[in-house]
Design a protein around this motif. Structure first.
Motif, short mmCIF file in Angstrom:
data_model
loop_
_atom_site.label_atom_id
_atom_site.label_comp_id
_atom_site.label_asym_id
_atom_site.label_seq_id
_atom_site.Cartn_x
_atom_site.Cartn_y
_atom_site.Cartn_z
N SER A 221 0.83 -1.21 0.00
CA SER A 221 0.00 0.00 0.00
C SER A 221 0.86 1.25 0.00
O SER A 221 0.43 2.31 -0.46
CB SER A 221 -0.90 0.03 1.24
OG SER A 221 -1.69 -1.12 1.33
N LEU A 222 2.07 1.12 0.55
CA LEU A 222 2.95 2.27 0.74
C LEU A 222 4.38 1.90 0.38
O LEU A 222 4.86 0.82 0.74
CB LEU A 222 2.90 2.73 2.21
CG LEU A 222 3.90 3.78 2.67
CD1 LEU A 222 3.64 5.11 1.96
CD2 LEU A 222 3.83 3.96 4.19
N THR A 260 18.00 8.55 9.06
CA THR A 260 19.20 9.13 9.68
C THR A 260 19.06 10.63 9.91
O THR A 260 19.29 11.12 11.02
CB THR A 260 20.43 8.85 8.81
OG1 THR A 260 20.60 7.44 8.68
CG2 THR A 260 21.69 9.44 9.44
N SER A 261 18.65 11.36 8.87
CA SER A 261 18.55 12.82 9.01
C SER A 261 17.21 13.28 9.57
O SER A 261 17.09 14.38 10.07
CB SER A 261 18.77 13.47 7.64
OG SER A 261 17.65 13.24 6.79
N GLY A 262 16.21 12.42 9.45
CA GLY A 262 14.87 12.78 9.93
C GLY A 262 13.99 13.39 8.87
O GLY A 262 12.78 13.59 9.09
N GLU A 263 14.54 13.69 7.70
CA GLU A 263 13.74 14.28 6.63
C GLU A 263 12.63 13.32 6.21
O GLU A 263 12.87 12.13 5.99
CB GLU A 263 14.64 14.59 5.43
CG GLU A 263 13.93 15.31 4.30
CD GLU A 263 14.85 15.64 3.14
OE1 GLU A 263 14.36 16.18 2.13
OE2 GLU A 263 16.07 15.34 3.24
N GLY A 264 11.41 13.83 6.11
CA GLY A 264 10.27 13.02 5.69
C GLY A 264 9.67 12.16 6.78
O GLY A 264 8.61 11.54 6.57
N MET A 265 10.29 12.11 7.96
CA MET A 265 9.78 11.25 9.04
C MET A 265 8.42 11.73 9.54
O MET A 265 7.60 10.92 9.99
CB MET A 265 10.77 11.20 10.19
CG MET A 265 12.03 10.38 9.90
SD MET A 265 11.70 8.61 9.73
CE MET A 265 11.38 8.15 11.44
N GLU A 267 5.89 12.83 7.81
CA GLU A 267 4.84 12.26 6.97
C GLU A 267 4.62 10.78 7.29
O GLU A 267 3.49 10.29 7.31
CB GLU A 267 5.20 12.45 5.49
CG GLU A 267 4.09 12.06 4.54
CD GLU A 267 4.42 12.33 3.09
OE1 GLU A 267 3.58 11.99 2.22
OE2 GLU A 267 5.52 12.86 2.81
N TRP A 268 5.71 10.07 7.55
CA TRP A 268 5.63 8.66 7.92
C TRP A 268 4.91 8.49 9.26
O TRP A 268 4.02 7.64 9.42
CB TRP A 268 7.03 8.08 7.95
CG TRP A 268 7.26 6.77 8.64
CD1 TRP A 268 8.16 6.53 9.64
CD2 TRP A 268 6.64 5.50 8.38
NE1 TRP A 268 8.14 5.21 10.01
CE2 TRP A 268 7.22 4.55 9.26
CE3 TRP A 268 5.66 5.07 7.50
CZ2 TRP A 268 6.84 3.21 9.27
CZ3 TRP A 268 5.26 3.73 7.51
CH2 TRP A 268 5.85 2.82 8.38
N LEU A 269 5.25 9.32 10.23
CA LEU A 269 4.61 9.24 11.54
C LEU A 269 3.13 9.60 11.45
O LEU A 269 2.30 9.02 12.15
CB LEU A 269 5.32 10.17 12.54
CG LEU A 269 6.78 9.82 12.86
CD1 LEU A 269 7.37 10.85 13.80
CD2 LEU A 269 6.91 8.43 13.44
N ALA A 270 2.80 10.54 10.57
CA ALA A 270 1.38 10.90 10.37
C ALA A 270 0.60 9.72 9.81
O ALA A 270 -0.54 9.46 10.21
CB ALA A 270 1.27 12.11 9.44
N PHE A 271 1.23 8.98 8.88
CA PHE A 271 0.60 7.78 8.33
C PHE A 271 0.33 6.77 9.44
O PHE A 271 -0.75 6.17 9.52
CB PHE A 271 1.50 7.17 7.26
CG PHE A 271 1.05 5.82 6.76
CD1 PHE A 271 0.11 5.72 5.75
CD2 PHE A 271 1.58 4.65 7.30
CE1 PHE A 271 -0.30 4.47 5.29
CE2 PHE A 271 1.17 3.41 6.84
CZ PHE A 271 0.23 3.31 5.83
N LEU A 272 1.32 6.56 10.31
CA LEU A 272 1.17 5.61 11.41
C LEU A 272 0.08 6.05 12.38
O LEU A 272 -0.78 5.26 12.79
CB LEU A 272 2.48 5.46 12.15
CG LEU A 272 3.64 4.82 11.37
CD1 LEU A 272 4.92 4.82 12.20
CD2 LEU A 272 3.28 3.40 10.94
#
Length: 306
Positions: A221-222, A260-265, A267-272
């Motif tokens: 799905s992702l 590692t850098s946290g970039e985009g994390m 959006e991932w946490l929002a999905f979760l």
């Protein structure tokens, strides 16, 4: 060996404890002739094991017999997956099946995710052929983790996951992350009872992985495009990778990130968090529906008594 994917005859171990598996065994006689037969280990509880996946040739088995065994294995796996899904749904638990090639950064991503989900309870099932190194890394974050060692097996199945879930103290309305064995082929065929398959593609891999391994990207799905902090040092076409993924699965959601850098994390946490909220809401609705049905039946019984 396993009739479908070629997994070797190896003992599955869940946090060090042996677990039997269904296997198809091949014997070679002195005259060079071969034959195969199934060894099925039955258990008194409601699970059986069938570590297998698709698209392989099993020497000594006729094509029709191979197809039948494949269908039987996958049908049994689906039954166990339904049982897992019902258990998870009944407790409002949001479960994800993380799949990728080896070295994509799954475990690092899991650790960083757990650290950032401060308000959420997370449990992890780790799948590897050998060692408990990844489970140890997860436990170091404070999260529960159970290690499944598949030996020569190249994927997890729903029965293994069911046993592992029984060893976890799964909290109501929590998050369960299943890190599958590093492999972009066999895990595509095996439903574990998860809400979604999440495929992780690292920018250190080829852009064309989605069209080389379409079954996995079609089942997901992702897609998490990981290690984007390395893009300045690589010749990697992000647009091509995403286009290939959407060629085989037009509906796939894509998040670009770097554990590692946290970039985009974010959006991932929002999905979760959205998935966790939906699992909780679905459980609450199920409870409300059951309560309404019970009230209705009680009213009917009372009416008859009057």
């Amino acid at each position: 060996m396993c009739v479908i994917c070629g997994c070797g005859e190896a003992e599955v171990r869940i946090d060090g404890a042996a677990a039997h598996t269904d296997q198809v065994h091949e014997h070679v006689h002195a005259d060079g002739s071969r034959h195969t037969h199934d060894h099925v280990h039955e258990h008194p509880h409601d699970h059986a094991h069938e570590p297998a996946a698709q698209h392989s040739h099993a020497p000594g088995i006729a094509p029709s017999r191979r197809v039948q065994i494949e269908q039987d294995i996958l049908a049994k796996n689906k039954a166990y997956a339904r049982a897992n899904r019902q258990l998870l749904s009944g407790h409002g638990i949001f479960a994800l099946n993380l799949v990728s090639s080896p070295g994509s950064g799954k475990t690092t991503l899991l650790c960083k995710t757990i650290e950032r989900l401060h308000q959420q309870t997370v449990a992890v099932i780790e799948g590897d052929q050998q060692t408990s190194q990844d489970a140890d890394r997860i436990r170091a974050t404070g999260a529960q983790a159970v290690q499944i060692n598949t030996g020569k097996g190249c994927h997890l199945d729903a029965h293994m996951v069911g046993h592992a879930m029984a060893q976890l103290q799964l909290a109501e309305k929590s998050l369960l992350m299943i890190e599958n064995v590093g492999n972009l082929v066999c895990p595509a065929a095996f439903d574990l009872g998860e809400a979604h398959k999440v495929v992780i593609l690292s920018v250190t891999e080829g852009e064309d992985k989605p069209i080389k391994y379409p079954d996995m990207f079609r089942a997901a799905s992702l897609m998490l495009l990981n290690k984007i902090d390395l893009l300045p040092y690589l010749s990697y076409d992000v647009d091509a990778a995403i286009a290939y993924a959407r060629r085989v699965n037009p509906g796939i959601k894509v998040i670009q990130l770097s554990a590692t850098s946290g970039e985009g994390m974010g959006e991932w946490l929002a999905f979760l968090n959205e998935g966790i909220a939906q699992a909780r809401a679905a459980r609450q609705q199920t409870v409300a529906d059951l309560q309404a049905r019970i009230a209705q039946l009680e009213a009917q019984l009372q009416a008859r008594a009057d």
